[in-house]
Design a protein around this motif. Structure first.
Motif, PDB file in Angstrom:
ATOM      1  N   ARG A  62       0.854  -1.191   0.000  1.00  0.00           N
ATOM      2  CA  ARG A  62       0.000   0.000   0.000  1.00  0.00           C
ATOM      3  C   ARG A  62       0.884   1.233   0.000  1.00  0.00           C
ATOM      4  O   ARG A  62       1.853   1.322   0.761  1.00  0.00           O
ATOM      5  CB  ARG A  62      -0.896   0.010   1.238  1.00  0.00           C
ATOM      6  N   GLY A  71      -2.301  -1.651  -9.601  1.00  0.00           N
ATOM      7  CA  GLY A  71      -2.661  -0.793  -8.483  1.00  0.00           C
ATOM      8  C   GLY A  71      -4.120  -0.397  -8.525  1.00  0.00           C
ATOM      9  O   GLY A  71      -4.653  -0.103  -9.596  1.00  0.00           O
ATOM     10  N   ARG A  72      -4.763  -0.409  -7.352  1.00  0.00           N
ATOM     11  CA  ARG A  72      -6.163   0.015  -7.245  1.00  0.00           C
ATOM     12  C   ARG A  72      -6.222   1.257  -6.374  1.00  0.00           C
ATOM     13  O   ARG A  72      -5.742   1.257  -5.238  1.00  0.00           O
ATOM     14  CB  ARG A  72      -7.018  -1.085  -6.636  1.00  0.00           C
ATOM     15  N   ALA A  73      -6.850   2.297  -6.909  1.00  0.00           N
ATOM     16  CA  ALA A  73      -6.994   3.551  -6.171  1.00  0.00           C
ATOM     17  C   ALA A  73      -7.936   3.353  -4.988  1.00  0.00           C
ATOM     18  O   ALA A  73      -8.828   2.508  -5.037  1.00  0.00           O
ATOM     19  CB  ALA A  73      -7.514   4.642  -7.098  1.00  0.00           C
ATOM     20  N   GLU A  85      -8.378   0.859 -11.515  1.00  0.00           N
ATOM     21  CA  GLU A  85      -7.091   0.171 -11.494  1.00  0.00           C
ATOM     22  C   GLU A  85      -6.185   0.718 -12.582  1.00  0.00           C
ATOM     23  O   GLU A  85      -6.652   1.136 -13.640  1.00  0.00           O
ATOM     24  CB  GLU A  85      -7.267  -1.334 -11.680  1.00  0.00           C
ATOM     25  N   SER A  86      -4.876   0.692 -12.315  1.00  0.00           N
ATOM     26  CA  SER A  86      -3.854   1.114 -13.270  1.00  0.00           C
ATOM     27  C   SER A  86      -2.678   0.166 -13.166  1.00  0.00           C
ATOM     28  O   SER A  86      -2.508  -0.516 -12.161  1.00  0.00           O
ATOM     29  CB  SER A  86      -3.369   2.534 -12.958  1.00  0.00           C
ATOM     30  N   TYR A  93       1.537  -0.199 -13.274  1.00  0.00           N
ATOM     31  CA  TYR A  93       2.754   0.563 -13.021  1.00  0.00           C
ATOM     32  C   TYR A  93       3.941  -0.360 -13.212  1.00  0.00           C
ATOM     33  O   TYR A  93       3.887  -1.530 -12.847  1.00  0.00           O
ATOM     34  CB  TYR A  93       2.768   1.104 -11.585  1.00  0.00           C
ATOM     35  N   MET A 148      -0.962   9.238  -5.413  1.00  0.00           N
ATOM     36  CA  MET A 148      -1.026   7.779  -5.274  1.00  0.00           C
ATOM     37  C   MET A 148      -1.246   7.317  -3.838  1.00  0.00           C
ATOM     38  O   MET A 148      -1.404   6.124  -3.591  1.00  0.00           O
ATOM     39  CB  MET A 148       0.257   7.133  -5.817  1.00  0.00           C
ATOM     40  N   VAL A 187      -3.034   3.914  -2.682  1.00  0.00           N
ATOM     41  CA  VAL A 187      -3.153   2.913  -3.746  1.00  0.00           C
ATOM     42  C   VAL A 187      -2.699   1.552  -3.215  1.00  0.00           C
ATOM     43  O   VAL A 187      -1.676   1.452  -2.531  1.00  0.00           O
ATOM     44  CB  VAL A 187      -2.320   3.306  -4.993  1.00  0.00           C
TER      45      VAL A 187
END
Length: 173
Positions: free
Chosen positions: A7, A39-41, A47-48, A50, A78, A81
């Protein structure tokens, strides 16, 4: 099902590094240079992906540089995240005393006498010890110390407990 491996706590410096609270027993491979992280906000965000550009330890914390994060403002955004992996990617292995939380969530809890107690909802990781959060049949939440003296038998489907007097009936305290 997803498993959290880290996290984002905060940004670090002006070049976009982030401080990560590590939640995996294998940070060297999970956060290695070139690895793609999912990654989940926070608060239901999207989600994105990285890509790890660099990882290093600093004062007992993991600092990550991500290719997609080049400045402090982006790193600040971030905060919170969660980095995730699919639970199918992990196994607790051959050690009978090692379990991932997701492997025992949903397990039926019974006493050594065979009396039903409830179902494991989650595992709470506290500084000094872990607790099983068990939902009893009457809807109460029971917190069971996850220690060998109280939890002598564990499998993915069934957990046997030997509770000391009063543990299951706090009104007796």
């Amino acid at each position: 099902m997803d498993l959290v491996i880290g996290r984002v706590v905060k940004s670090h410096g002006i070049r976009g590094e982030i401080v990560v609270d590590v939640r995996t027993d294998d940070p060297d491979s999970r956060f290695a240079k070139g690895v793609t992280l999912r990654g989940r906000a926070p608060r239901g965000g999207g989600e994105s992906s990285y890509t790890v550009a660099a990882a290093r330890n600093h004062s007992g914390r993991l600092l990550l540089s991500l290719k997609e994060v080049a400045d402090r403002g982006t790193a600040d955004a971030m905060r919170g995240v969660l980095f995730l992996i699919d639970t199918a990617e992990v196994s607790s292995g051959d050690d009978p005393d090692e379990f991932y939380d997701h492997e025992i969530e949903g397990a039926v809890v019974v006493t050594v006498n065979g009396d039903g107690v409830g179902v494991v909802e989650s595992v709470l990781h506290l500084g000094t010890s872990d607790l099983l959060s068990v939902r009893a049949a009457d809807g109460r939440e029971l917190l069971i110390p996850f220690v060998a003296d109280i939890v002598p038998e564990v499998s993915a489907a069934r957990i046997v407990i030997d509770p000391p007097d009063g543990l299951l009936n706090p009104e007796q305290w």
